[in-house]
Design a protein around this motif. Structure first.
Motif, PDB file in Angstrom:
ATOM      1  N   CYS A  40       0.834  -1.208   0.000  1.00 17.52           N
ATOM      2  CA  CYS A  40       0.000   0.000   0.000  1.00 17.52           C
ATOM      3  C   CYS A  40       0.867   1.255   0.000  1.00 17.52           C
ATOM      4  CB  CYS A  40      -0.963  -0.016   1.179  1.00 17.52           C
ATOM      5  SG  CYS A  40      -0.155   0.190   2.734  1.00 17.52           S
ATOM      6  N   LEU A  41       2.127   1.089  -0.372  1.00 16.58           N
ATOM      7  CA  LEU A  41       3.035   2.240  -0.468  1.00 16.58           C
ATOM      8  C   LEU A  41       3.099   2.711  -1.911  1.00 16.58           C
ATOM      9  CD1 LEU A  41       6.161   1.225   1.640  1.00 16.58           C
ATOM     10  CD2 LEU A  41       4.590   3.123   2.060  1.00 16.58           C
ATOM     11  N   ASP A  55      -6.154   1.785   2.341  1.00 15.40           N
ATOM     12  CA  ASP A  55      -6.993   1.131   1.333  1.00 15.40           C
ATOM     13  C   ASP A  55      -6.247   1.227   0.021  1.00 15.40           C
ATOM     14  OD1 ASP A  55      -9.196   0.535   2.965  1.00 15.40           O
ATOM     15  OD2 ASP A  55      -9.686   2.682   2.971  1.00 15.40           O
ATOM     16  N   ILE A  56      -6.021   0.084  -0.589  1.00 20.13           N
ATOM     17  CA  ILE A  56      -5.259   0.078  -1.837  1.00 20.13           C
ATOM     18  C   ILE A  56      -6.169   0.553  -2.973  1.00 20.13           C
ATOM     19  CG2 ILE A  56      -4.049  -1.419  -3.485  1.00 20.13           C
ATOM     20  CD1 ILE A  56      -3.129  -3.065  -1.037  1.00 20.13           C
ATOM     21  N   ASP A  57      -5.758   1.617  -3.641  1.00 19.06           N
ATOM     22  CA  ASP A  57      -6.591   2.209  -4.675  1.00 19.06           C
ATOM     23  C   ASP A  57      -5.764   2.289  -5.965  1.00 19.06           C
ATOM     24  OD1 ASP A  57      -8.022   3.791  -6.359  1.00 19.06           O
ATOM     25  OD2 ASP A  57      -8.373   5.421  -4.922  1.00 19.06           O
ATOM     26  N   LEU A 133      13.997 -13.171   7.074  1.00 17.15           N
ATOM     27  CA  LEU A 133      12.643 -13.658   7.357  1.00 17.15           C
ATOM     28  C   LEU A 133      11.612 -12.540   7.256  1.00 17.15           C
ATOM     29  CD1 LEU A 133      13.832 -16.046  10.081  1.00 17.15           C
ATOM     30  CD2 LEU A 133      12.294 -16.756   8.257  1.00 17.15           C
ATOM     31  N   CYS A 134      12.022 -11.326   7.540  1.00 17.96           N
ATOM     32  CA  CYS A 134      11.059 -10.231   7.416  1.00 17.96           C
ATOM     33  C   CYS A 134      11.753  -8.972   6.902  1.00 17.96           C
ATOM     34  CB  CYS A 134      10.400  -9.960   8.764  1.00 17.96           C
ATOM     35  SG  CYS A 134       9.070  -8.769   8.640  1.00 17.96           S
ATOM     36  N   HIS A 135      11.454  -8.630   5.666  1.00 22.13           N
ATOM     37  CA  HIS A 135      12.015  -7.410   5.082  1.00 22.13           C
ATOM     38  C   HIS A 135      10.836  -6.497   4.748  1.00 22.13           C
ATOM     39  CE1 HIS A 135      15.670  -5.735   2.737  1.00 22.13           C
ATOM     40  NE2 HIS A 135      14.743  -4.806   2.722  1.00 22.13           N
ATOM     41  N   ASN A 136      10.240  -5.919   5.777  1.00 21.40           N
ATOM     42  CA  ASN A 136       9.177  -4.921   5.626  1.00 21.40           C
ATOM     43  C   ASN A 136       7.938  -5.435   4.908  1.00 21.40           C
ATOM     44  OD1 ASN A 136      11.984  -3.052   4.648  1.00 21.40           O
ATOM     45  ND2 ASN A 136      11.126  -2.978   6.677  1.00 21.40           N
ATOM     46  N   ASP A 137       7.430  -6.582   5.324  1.00 20.53           N
ATOM     47  CA  ASP A 137       6.227  -7.036   4.626  1.00 20.53           C
ATOM     48  C   ASP A 137       5.276  -7.852   5.494  1.00 20.53           C
ATOM     49  OD1 ASP A 137       7.990  -9.128   4.690  1.00 20.53           O
ATOM     50  OD2 ASP A 137       8.472  -8.985   2.569  1.00 20.53           O
ATOM     51  N   MET A 138       4.974  -7.374   6.691  1.00 21.69           N
ATOM     52  CA  MET A 138       3.955  -8.054   7.503  1.00 21.69           C
ATOM     53  C   MET A 138       2.576  -7.856   6.853  1.00 21.69           C
ATOM     54  SD  MET A 138       5.225  -9.572  10.250  1.00 21.69           S
ATOM     55  CE  MET A 138       4.152  -9.516  11.694  1.00 21.69           C
ATOM     56  N   PRO A 139       1.622  -8.754   7.177  1.00 20.39           N
ATOM     57  CA  PRO A 139       0.285  -8.621   6.555  1.00 20.39           C
ATOM     58  C   PRO A 139      -0.386  -7.284   6.871  1.00 20.39           C
ATOM     59  CG  PRO A 139       0.521 -10.757   7.638  1.00 20.39           C
ATOM     60  CD  PRO A 139       1.731  -9.950   8.021  1.00 20.39           C
ATOM     61  N   LEU A 140      -0.932  -6.668   5.850  1.00 10.98           N
ATOM     62  CA  LEU A 140      -1.607  -5.373   6.011  1.00 10.98           C
ATOM     63  C   LEU A 140      -2.829  -5.511   6.923  1.00 10.98           C
ATOM     64  CD1 LEU A 140      -1.750  -2.425   5.135  1.00 10.98           C
ATOM     65  CD2 LEU A 140      -2.896  -3.145   3.037  1.00 10.98           C
ATOM     66  N   GLU A 141      -3.432  -6.688   6.880  1.00  9.68           N
ATOM     67  CA  GLU A 141      -4.588  -6.977   7.742  1.00  9.68           C
ATOM     68  C   GLU A 141      -4.239  -6.695   9.224  1.00  9.68           C
ATOM     69  OE1 GLU A 141      -5.509 -11.210   7.423  1.00  9.68           O
ATOM     70  OE2 GLU A 141      -6.059 -11.199   9.535  1.00  9.68           O
TER      71      GLU A 141
END
Ligand code: BG6
Length: 493
Positions: A40-41, A55-57, A133-141
């Motif tokens: 969403c960036l 909100d992804i638009d 294991l995590c490069h800035n992408d946790m679930p948006l939920e």
């Protein structure tokens, strides 16, 4: 040629390059993947920030992660090119939203199988995967529902995700990096990328509303999650090696005024060392505790948290290095930028097109400072220069980029690495940023290119996505072939 009297790079040195899933894969919503906080960036630029649109638009905005450079479908082609350069290692990340798309759901077999295929492909070419294991992408939920890392539910999710990966990729992966550049969360600007929530009023990357207690509570949760995951991982496979990953940027005093010197020491301690101190030594450092006291920050620490941090400490320290900062108690003049920080301009340094200070000698200083403090193996997992580039005919019917400035930048940094190895530092590898061009994290642009491989894609995400070897491709091949001894060439195909 480098100096033959210097100690050589160790045998088995991990030469290669690095990437991050959300900056290269694309395919943001295929095969059961859920949206991540990177999706969403919007695209930004040097003078306008990336917006965070919960909100992804897609009608109104361009989201570079959605297509990125399509590593998702083209990984075989990219890995073949890396193999052609002779890579020994490739740093990549797993996007957790492919594997555990939701908080409670079952692991997604399509996502698991995808990364298994990528790892097998790398291994088939003799390339060691180094996996973040995590490069800035946790679930948006999670952001929408419970402010992600501010809530302990993120810990349970992350540990489960890690367990699934540790079980599935046994025998395929040996090196695990827990979180990308976690130390940046000591700064407000990293709230979105690392704690993954927006306080009311935050709309963009560059202007985030802060709540320090919440930010440091999130950091605590990240530490606990890392500790618990490392402990589980060691049980699953005792041969696994775990690393912290920090963005290291030493601060120089602008003058030898003792006030400047002290300020520089404090800034480095807090911004660069706080997080590795916790993850390598397994406990909060004295200055962090004092910072919390002085600022009225009381962390909610549950039973078992400090034990998880202590027992789940890491084995090695990996870091990104883009340059150094410069600190002054009086100077208010020109500013200089770097990876996520701004400082007083250092008059001895040149800067890149994006205003980042270039400091090759600082890499040797950094390696010495880190080894002196931590006494664990060091791994450089990002270093490079972002430049806007155009293809030119290569005289052989194809195209290339004559990126002599990149060769010069990398050569000078590798020379300093070599000197650091000669200083006696246990340096185990170097993965330049990046193998192939990808989306810039800070600005979301494609035109800020770092790769040895050019990808035909513009800022609007248009282009054939065809791959082309830059001049640095041939240069780096020779560097790897000679284990870092020949930094001059040949640089012709
Ligand atoms: C590091 C990140 O901070 O710097 C990468 O780990 C990022 O994801 C790199 O791409 C370079 O920064 P930028 O903003 O030029 O992409």
């Amino acid at each position: 040629m480098s100096d033959a009297t210097l100690k050589s790079f160790p045998e088995g040195f991990l030469w290669g390059a690095a990437s991050a899933a959300n900056q290269c894969e694309g395919a943001w919503d295929v095969d059961g993947k859920s949206a991540s906080i990177a999706d969403c960036l919007t695209i930004g630029g040097i003078d306008h920030p990336r917006l965070i649109t919960l909100d992804i638009d897609t009608d109104q905005y361009t989201y570079p992660s959605h297509r990125a450079v399509d590593f998702f479908h083209r990984y075989k082609e990219d890995i073949a090119l890396m193999a052609e350069m002779g890579f020994k290692a490739f740093r990549m990340s797993i996007n957790c939203t492919r594997i555990l798309p939701t908080e409670h759901g079952e692991p997604n077999e399509a996502g698991l199988a995808y990364y298994e295929d990528v790892f097998r492909e790398l291994r088939a070419h003799g390339i060691e995967p180094i996996v973040t294991l995590c490069h800035n992408d946790m679930p948006l939920e999670f952001t929408r529902e419970f402010d992600c890392w501010a809530d302990r539910r993120a810990i349970d999710y992350f540990v489960r995700f890690c367990e699934v990966c540790f079980e599935r990729y046994r025998g395929l992966v040996s090196y695990w990096l827990m979180f990308n550049e976690l130390n940046l969360l000591t700064q407000v600007s990293a709230t979105w990328l690392h704690a993954c929530y927006c306080n009311e009023g935050t709309t963009s990357f560059d202007d985030q509303v802060d709540d320090p207690r919440k930010r440091f509570q999130s950091l605590h949760h990240l530490f606990v999650a890392s500790g618990l995951a490392v402990m589980r991982g060691r049980k699953i496979d005792p041969s696994y090696r775990f690393g912290t990953m920090a963005s290291i940027s030493l601060n120089y005093p602008h003058t030898c005024n003792p006030d400047d010197v002290f300020k520089a020491q404090q800034a480095t301690q807090f911004d660069s060392f706080f997080v590795p101190d916790v993850q390598v030594f397994g406990a909060y450092p004295f200055f962090a505790k004092r910072y919390f006291e002085r600022n009225g920050i009381e962390l909610a620490i549950e039973d078992g948290d400090l034990e998880a941090i202590r027992d789940g400490h890491v084995d090695f320290l990996s870091f990104s290095y883009y340059g150094t900062g410069c600190v002054s108690t009086t100077e208010t003049g020109e500013r200089m930028y770097g990876n996520s920080f701004e400082s007083v301009r250092n008059p001895y340094l040149e800067t890149t097109e994006w205003g980042w200070g270039i400091d090759a000698v600082g890499l040797r200083t950094t390696l010495n400072a880190l080894y002196d403090r931590y006494h664990v193996p060091l791994l450089i997992v990002e270093n490079g220069i972002g430049v806007s580039e155009e293809l030119v005919p290569d005289g052989k019917g194809s195209y290339t980029v004559n990126d002599d400035y990149r060769i010069d930048f990398l050569r000078k940094h590798i020379e300093q690495m070599h000197l650091a190895v000669d200083d006696g530092i246990d340096l185990i590898g170097y993965t330049a940023w990046t193998a192939m061009d990808l989306v810039s994290l800070g600005t979301g642009e494609f035109k800020k290119r770092y790769g040895f491989i050019f990808i035909d894609c513009d800022d609007q995400g248009e282009g054939s996505l065809d791959r082309y070897r830059k001049k640095s491709f041939w240069w780096y091949k020779r560097v790897i072939e000679t284990n870092g001894e020949d930094l001059e060439g040949p640089i012709d195909a």
